[in-house]
Design a protein around this motif. Structure first.
Motif, short mmCIF file in Angstrom:
data_model
loop_
_atom_site.label_atom_id
_atom_site.label_comp_id
_atom_site.label_asym_id
_atom_site.label_seq_id
_atom_site.Cartn_x
_atom_site.Cartn_y
_atom_site.Cartn_z
N PRO A 41 68.90 4.87 32.73
CA PRO A 41 67.89 3.81 32.61
C PRO A 41 66.56 4.45 32.20
O PRO A 41 66.20 5.53 32.69
CB PRO A 41 67.82 3.24 34.03
N HIS A 42 65.87 3.82 31.29
CA HIS A 42 64.62 4.37 30.79
C HIS A 42 63.81 3.28 30.09
O HIS A 42 64.28 2.16 29.92
CB HIS A 42 64.89 5.52 29.81
N HIS A 43 62.60 3.63 29.69
CA HIS A 43 61.80 2.79 28.80
C HIS A 43 61.03 3.72 27.88
O HIS A 43 61.05 4.94 28.04
CB HIS A 43 60.90 1.80 29.56
N HIS A 44 60.36 3.14 26.90
CA HIS A 44 59.67 3.94 25.89
C HIS A 44 58.16 3.74 25.94
O HIS A 44 57.49 3.78 24.90
CB HIS A 44 60.23 3.63 24.50
N ALA A 45 57.63 3.53 27.16
CA ALA A 45 56.19 3.38 27.36
C ALA A 45 55.63 2.37 26.35
O ALA A 45 56.24 1.31 26.15
CB ALA A 45 55.49 4.73 27.29
N GLU A 46 54.51 2.71 25.71
CA GLU A 46 53.88 1.76 24.79
C GLU A 46 54.52 1.72 23.41
O GLU A 46 54.10 0.95 22.54
CB GLU A 46 52.38 2.06 24.65
N ALA A 47 55.55 2.53 23.19
CA ALA A 47 56.17 2.59 21.87
C ALA A 47 57.00 1.34 21.57
O ALA A 47 57.74 0.85 22.42
CB ALA A 47 57.06 3.82 21.77
N GLU A 48 56.88 0.86 20.35
CA GLU A 48 57.78 -0.17 19.84
C GLU A 48 58.95 0.54 19.19
O GLU A 48 58.78 1.58 18.56
CB GLU A 48 57.07 -1.04 18.80
N THR A 49 60.15 -0.04 19.35
CA THR A 49 61.35 0.62 18.85
C THR A 49 62.14 -0.33 17.96
O THR A 49 62.36 -1.48 18.32
CB THR A 49 62.25 1.06 20.02
N GLY A 50 62.55 0.18 16.82
CA GLY A 50 63.49 -0.52 15.95
C GLY A 50 64.74 0.31 15.84
O GLY A 50 64.67 1.52 15.66
N GLY A 51 65.90 -0.33 16.00
CA GLY A 51 67.16 0.39 15.93
C GLY A 51 68.12 -0.25 14.95
O GLY A 51 68.04 -1.45 14.68
N TYR A 52 69.02 0.56 14.41
CA TYR A 52 70.04 0.11 13.49
C TYR A 52 71.34 0.81 13.88
O TYR A 52 71.36 2.04 14.04
CB TYR A 52 69.67 0.49 12.05
N VAL A 53 72.41 0.04 14.06
CA VAL A 53 73.70 0.64 14.41
C VAL A 53 74.39 1.08 13.12
O VAL A 53 74.82 0.25 12.32
CB VAL A 53 74.59 -0.33 15.21
N LEU A 54 74.47 2.38 12.95
CA LEU A 54 75.12 2.95 11.78
C LEU A 54 76.63 2.99 11.96
O LEU A 54 77.39 2.76 11.03
CB LEU A 54 74.58 4.37 11.54
N LYS A 55 77.06 3.25 13.21
CA LYS A 55 78.49 3.37 13.48
C LYS A 55 78.75 3.02 14.94
O LYS A 55 78.04 3.49 15.83
CB LYS A 55 78.93 4.82 13.22
N GLY A 56 79.76 2.19 15.18
CA GLY A 56 80.21 1.95 16.54
C GLY A 56 79.79 0.61 17.14
O GLY A 56 79.30 -0.28 16.45
N HIS A 57 80.03 0.51 18.45
CA HIS A 57 79.72 -0.69 19.23
C HIS A 57 78.82 -0.27 20.38
O HIS A 57 79.26 0.42 21.31
CB HIS A 57 81.01 -1.32 19.75
#
Length: 147
Positions: A62-78
């Motif tokens: 479990p974690h968070h990224h403080a004030e950072a905004e995050t964008g993610g893209y699933v390249l492979k998998g579920h």
């Protein structure tokens, strides 16, 4: 137009070659983060862009990224992102899906496959801020299993 013509300090693109990603960055359990573009090894000052992978049956702490905004893209998998009270809410993501994770959201990133690797491409501003939290038992995470 050359840099001299612009009367500026020369700046050039920087390439991080395959197999040379930077791994000395924030980590959280079974999610391996490696950057291709980050302030730690390029002239970048306001972005972290890299590869996050979870081996089959692995998950982050479990974690968070403080004030950072995050964008993610699933390249492979579920993948699955657990969040909310006791991590009882989740979103499933598959190859080709994008996700936005707001700042300070407590979450767990899990590979829902016990046979295939999960690979995310992740962009974060201003940097790869990772604040690890107390771990939770796997049984708290709906449908998650290691093997």
């Amino acid at each position: 137009m050359s840099a001299e013509q612009l009367n500026t300090t020369p700046v050039a693109p920087v390439v991080t070659r395959a197999g040379h990603l930077y791994g000395d960055t924030g980590q959280s359990g079974g999610a391996l983060r490696q950057s291709g573009v980050s302030p730690e090894h390029t002239p970048a000052t306001k972005i972290w862009f890299g590869r996050v992978s979870n081996e089959p049956g692995y998950r982050s702490l479990p974690h968070h990224h403080a004030e950072a905004e995050t964008g993610g893209y699933v390249l492979k998998g579920h993948g699955r992102i657990y969040f909310g009270d006791d991590y009882s809410v989740f979103l499933d993501l598959y190859e080709g899906d994008f996700v936005f994770v707001p700042p300070f959201i407590h979450h767990v990133e899990a590979n829902m496959s016990v046979t295939e690797e999960l690979i995310w491409l992740t962009a974060r501003t201003p940097d790869n801020l990772v604040v690890n939290l107390d771990d939770v038992d796997d049984s708290v995470l709906a449908d998650y299993r290691r093997a």
